[in-house]
Design an enzyme around this catalytic site. Structure first.
Site, PDB file in Angstrom:
ATOM      1  N   ARG A  11       0.853  -1.191   0.000  1.00  0.00           N
ATOM      2  CA  ARG A  11       0.000   0.000   0.000  1.00  0.00           C
ATOM      3  C   ARG A  11       0.892   1.246   0.000  1.00  0.00           C
ATOM      4  O   ARG A  11       2.006   1.211   0.535  1.00  0.00           O
ATOM      5  CB  ARG A  11      -0.886   0.037   1.245  1.00  0.00           C
ATOM      6  CG  ARG A  11      -1.946  -1.036   1.296  1.00  0.00           C
ATOM      7  CD  ARG A  11      -2.748  -0.929   2.594  1.00  0.00           C
ATOM      8  NE  ARG A  11      -3.818  -1.894   2.633  1.00  0.00           N
ATOM      9  CZ  ARG A  11      -3.760  -3.063   3.285  1.00  0.00           C
ATOM     10  NH1 ARG A  11      -2.674  -3.391   3.966  1.00  0.00           N
ATOM     11  NH2 ARG A  11      -4.780  -3.899   3.272  1.00  0.00           N
ATOM     12  N   LYS A  35      -3.065  -1.884   7.524  1.00  0.00           N
ATOM     13  CA  LYS A  35      -4.268  -1.362   8.161  1.00  0.00           C
ATOM     14  C   LYS A  35      -4.490  -2.064   9.494  1.00  0.00           C
ATOM     15  O   LYS A  35      -4.300  -3.269   9.615  1.00  0.00           O
ATOM     16  CB  LYS A  35      -5.479  -1.596   7.259  1.00  0.00           C
ATOM     17  CG  LYS A  35      -5.517  -0.693   6.044  1.00  0.00           C
ATOM     18  CD  LYS A  35      -6.807  -0.895   5.278  1.00  0.00           C
ATOM     19  CE  LYS A  35      -6.906   0.075   4.136  1.00  0.00           C
ATOM     20  NZ  LYS A  35      -8.139  -0.118   3.377  1.00  0.00           N
ATOM     21  N   HIS A 110      -2.589   2.779  -6.278  1.00  0.00           N
ATOM     22  CA  HIS A 110      -3.434   1.602  -6.088  1.00  0.00           C
ATOM     23  C   HIS A 110      -3.519   0.736  -7.352  1.00  0.00           C
ATOM     24  O   HIS A 110      -3.772  -0.459  -7.263  1.00  0.00           O
ATOM     25  CB  HIS A 110      -4.829   2.037  -5.636  1.00  0.00           C
ATOM     26  CG  HIS A 110      -5.534   0.980  -4.867  1.00  0.00           C
ATOM     27  ND1 HIS A 110      -5.172   0.635  -3.581  1.00  0.00           N
ATOM     28  CD2 HIS A 110      -6.547   0.166  -5.200  1.00  0.00           C
ATOM     29  CE1 HIS A 110      -5.949  -0.337  -3.166  1.00  0.00           C
ATOM     30  NE2 HIS A 110      -6.792  -0.635  -4.128  1.00  0.00           N
ATOM     31  N   ARG A 113      -1.044  -2.002  -7.053  1.00  0.00           N
ATOM     32  CA  ARG A 113      -1.492  -3.018  -6.090  1.00  0.00           C
ATOM     33  C   ARG A 113      -2.516  -3.956  -6.733  1.00  0.00           C
ATOM     34  O   ARG A 113      -2.437  -5.169  -6.604  1.00  0.00           O
ATOM     35  CB  ARG A 113      -2.076  -2.300  -4.869  1.00  0.00           C
ATOM     36  CG  ARG A 113      -2.447  -3.187  -3.729  1.00  0.00           C
ATOM     37  CD  ARG A 113      -2.691  -2.326  -2.482  1.00  0.00           C
ATOM     38  NE  ARG A 113      -3.529  -3.008  -1.521  1.00  0.00           N
ATOM     39  CZ  ARG A 113      -3.109  -3.950  -0.701  1.00  0.00           C
ATOM     40  NH1 ARG A 113      -1.858  -4.338  -0.729  1.00  0.00           N
ATOM     41  NH2 ARG A 113      -3.942  -4.511   0.161  1.00  0.00           N
ATOM     42  N   HIS A 136      -5.458  -8.868   3.353  1.00  0.00           N
ATOM     43  CA  HIS A 136      -6.916  -8.889   3.493  1.00  0.00           C
ATOM     44  C   HIS A 136      -7.328  -9.966   4.491  1.00  0.00           C
ATOM     45  O   HIS A 136      -6.676 -10.995   4.604  1.00  0.00           O
ATOM     46  CB  HIS A 136      -7.589  -9.185   2.143  1.00  0.00           C
ATOM     47  CG  HIS A 136      -7.368  -8.119   1.128  1.00  0.00           C
ATOM     48  ND1 HIS A 136      -7.392  -8.363  -0.224  1.00  0.00           N
ATOM     49  CD2 HIS A 136      -7.108  -6.799   1.245  1.00  0.00           C
ATOM     50  CE1 HIS A 136      -7.177  -7.245  -0.886  1.00  0.00           C
ATOM     51  NE2 HIS A 136      -6.992  -6.277  -0.006  1.00  0.00           N
ATOM     52  N   TYR A 145     -10.394  -6.924  -6.140  1.00  0.00           N
ATOM     53  CA  TYR A 145      -9.199  -6.358  -6.742  1.00  0.00           C
ATOM     54  C   TYR A 145      -8.801  -7.036  -8.046  1.00  0.00           C
ATOM     55  O   TYR A 145      -7.985  -6.520  -8.784  1.00  0.00           O
ATOM     56  CB  TYR A 145      -8.014  -6.502  -5.777  1.00  0.00           C
ATOM     57  CG  TYR A 145      -7.991  -5.507  -4.675  1.00  0.00           C
ATOM     58  CD1 TYR A 145      -7.026  -4.520  -4.638  1.00  0.00           C
ATOM     59  CD2 TYR A 145      -8.927  -5.537  -3.661  1.00  0.00           C
ATOM     60  CE1 TYR A 145      -6.989  -3.595  -3.615  1.00  0.00           C
ATOM     61  CE2 TYR A 145      -8.901  -4.629  -2.632  1.00  0.00           C
ATOM     62  CZ  TYR A 145      -7.933  -3.662  -2.613  1.00  0.00           C
ATOM     63  OH  TYR A 145      -7.904  -2.753  -1.606  1.00  0.00           O
TER      64      TYR A 145
END
Length: 162
Positions: A11, A35, A110, A113, A136, A145
């Site tokens: 990220r 995250k 992004h 990614r 994730h 994605y």
């Protein structure tokens, strides 16, 4: 930086927080805190590692410091030449500039990614493994994605349905 982003699926916030010492060039791996401060291990391809080493060697020359001194510095720095840590906005601006020069639209962090995940799936990596690399917790997030090529679906069907 572009090769690093594509090869690792990192990220932009994770990229900007990395220091040189965080990267193990010998093992070609590093740990990020994503995250929710979740820790995950990412890997660096041979190509990305080669380019990263060249970049870091050039940084030593530009900053007139030893390799050991570079270890305490940010991995990627601003293109302004002040050797300050690059920010997410700085990454976005650099990518937009490169995209304009290459006449490629919609270039943003992004995108690398997303392409990372899609390419791994299209090459046959299991979605559960891609999910771990992406950081994730739900497989559904990883599926969003990814754009899987129909040719791969057809070949897998013929392989497993026979």
């Amino acid at each position: 930086m572009i090769e690093f982003m594509y090869a690792t699926g990192v990220r932009v916030s994770e990229l900007c927080s990395l220091n040189v010492r965080d990267i193990d060039l010998y093992k070609q791996e590093f740990i990020v805190f994503g995250k929710g401060s979740k820790e995950r291990k990412l890997y660096i391809s041979d190509t990305a590692c080669f380019h990263l080493f060249r970049y870091l060697k050039r940084r030593c020359e530009q900053e007139k410091i030893l390799w050991e001194q570079l270890q305490e510095k940010p991995l990627f720095v601003s293109i302004k030449g002040n050797h300050d840590r690059i920010t997410p906005a700085g990454v976005q601006n650099a990518l937009k500039t490169i995209g304009r020069r290459a006449e490629v639209g919609n270039v943003h962090p992004h995108r690398f990614r997303r392409t990372f995940a899609t390419d791994l799936l299209n090459k046959g990596m299991r979605i559960e493994e891609v999910m771990v690399l992406m950081g994730h917790t739900k497989i559904e997030t990883t599926l969003i994605y990814c754009n899987i090529k129909q040719d791969n679906v057809r070949e897998s069907y013929r392989k497993y349905a026979a």
